[in-house]
Design a protein around this motif. Sequence first.
Motif, PDB file in Angstrom:
ATOM      1  N   VAL B 135       0.848  -1.201   0.000  1.00 51.88           N
ATOM      2  CA  VAL B 135       0.000   0.000   0.000  1.00 51.88           C
ATOM      3  C   VAL B 135       0.880   1.246   0.000  1.00 51.88           C
ATOM      4  O   VAL B 135       0.674   2.184  -0.782  1.00 51.88           O
ATOM      5  N   TYR B 145      -4.378   2.063  -5.332  1.00 55.05           N
ATOM      6  CA  TYR B 145      -4.063   1.162  -4.208  1.00 55.05           C
ATOM      7  C   TYR B 145      -5.286   0.686  -3.425  1.00 55.05           C
ATOM      8  O   TYR B 145      -5.146   0.013  -2.403  1.00 55.05           O
ATOM      9  N   ASP B 149      -5.527  -1.755  -0.187  1.00 51.30           N
ATOM     10  CA  ASP B 149      -6.006  -1.255   1.094  1.00 51.30           C
ATOM     11  C   ASP B 149      -7.051  -2.219   1.665  1.00 51.30           C
ATOM     12  O   ASP B 149      -7.018  -2.591   2.849  1.00 51.30           O
ATOM     13  N   THR B 191      -2.723   7.663   5.873  1.00 48.80           N
ATOM     14  CA  THR B 191      -2.880   6.222   5.660  1.00 48.80           C
ATOM     15  C   THR B 191      -1.555   5.499   5.878  1.00 48.80           C
ATOM     16  O   THR B 191      -1.499   4.476   6.567  1.00 48.80           O
ATOM     17  N   HIS B 195      -1.398   2.954   8.998  1.00 43.82           N
ATOM     18  CA  HIS B 195      -1.219   1.540   8.606  1.00 43.82           C
ATOM     19  C   HIS B 195       0.042   0.970   9.240  1.00 43.82           C
ATOM     20  O   HIS B 195       0.043  -0.151   9.742  1.00 43.82           O
TER      21      HIS B 195
END
Lengths: 241, 241
Positions: B135, B145, B149, B191, B195
């Motif tokens: 990602v 992506y 995800d 993100t 993540h």
Amino acid sequence: MASFSGIKNTLLAEQVEEQLYEYITKLPLKAGDKLPNEFKLAEMFGVGRSTVREAVKLLVSRNVLETRRGSGTYVKDLVPTDLDPLNLRNVEDKVTLAMNLVDLRLILEPGIAELAAYNATDEEIEHLKDLCDTVEYKIEHDLYYIQDDIDFHTYIARCSKNKVVEQIISILETAVLMFVNLTHRRLRQETIITHRAITKSIAEHDPVGARSAMTMHISYNRAAIKEIYDARNRELENQEQ
Amino acid sequence: MASFSGIKNTLLAEQVEEQLYEYITKLPLKAGDKLPNEFKLAEMFGVGRSTVREAVKLLVSRNVLETRRGSGTYVKDLVPTDLDPLNLRNVEDKVTLAMNLVDLRLILEPGIAELAAYNATDEEIEHLKDLCDTVEYKIEHDLYYIQDDIDFHTYIARCSKNKVVEQIISILETAVLMFVNLTHRRLRQETIITHRAITKSIAEHDPVGARSAMTMHISYNRAAIKEIYDARNRELENQEQ
């Protein structure tokens, strides 16, 4: 475009579909059982054979029936595909499935009860109280109350005013009803008391109260399922030794 | 019982079904568009016409195609019924749907990340790190992506070792992809950072860390969606005045 009589026939076929499904589940017939022939079914439901054929087709498309050429119509699966979107019918280990379901409910439903306490309207609160009373009455009179229990939880989801939440809860509760129902007849008093506490908190717009009452309610269920789960695992271990 | 060649034909038809669906979504064709005729499709996919017919039937049963007698085969809906078990295609207000979905994810996914931190195996942790890297790489190189995800979140659900959780998350994430995708290209750095934090906490078997990192991740998404939601509502109010 379908003509008006086309629409009427569709509606009639759907009604017969419903009656036919009820007939199958109430007897109950099981997978592999043969249905009476078209003439008989048409007579039973007071409709024409073409309507019966249409209703059978609808149940074939939902995986409940199958037609074998030259032989007749047979029950394939009692749970229609559309009532099993998670495809749980194929899970062999129903005890683990029950644990998985109750764990997920424990993550989800307290947060939903909280939302319901924020968002329920006066009218919804009255209806929720009725649903709570119905479950209580049925438990006390030893009546079958599982569907009412599902209605209670699904209605709380509706009070959350989140459409996706409502659908997910309806799927999960239906799964509990259809595939695992291990705690029925075990948690009668606990269900009455915690359902009341949930209802009271939502009625008072008390989100923290609603969350904790729901946590308590599902925790009782989890403890009961965990006992069954542990006993099963002990048994499996003993068999292996 | 199906003969061996019967099974082979079914598998081939399913492969052609997949190719045909890919052909439709990649062009993309839209609802109402007509498909090339059987001869042409058979040529395109290098199979016989009967296999094409079988593949078309499969896509008809999934509501993607419809055949009109004497006219040909048409696209009915780009989302197969089985990828839309919550029937979200019919929700008109996609902005509210996005809010509902993210609210539900905020209730669900932190608890799931917590379970994953307890239960993930070493092997699963390695795979999760790879998914996280993918990602990140795609975001940094401005590649599409979203599917990666989804894979990341679905894999965390798998690490929870709860089969129902896995299915529910897959449904929700697919819904986000298919029906509402409002935050794409907005939360790139957020993100990447969250993540990473989720992955690190799961790798360290730190349940509280995993829960809070996931809460943070989805909160960023919620804030971005809330902005769009509020702007939309202000606009509607202005129109009414």
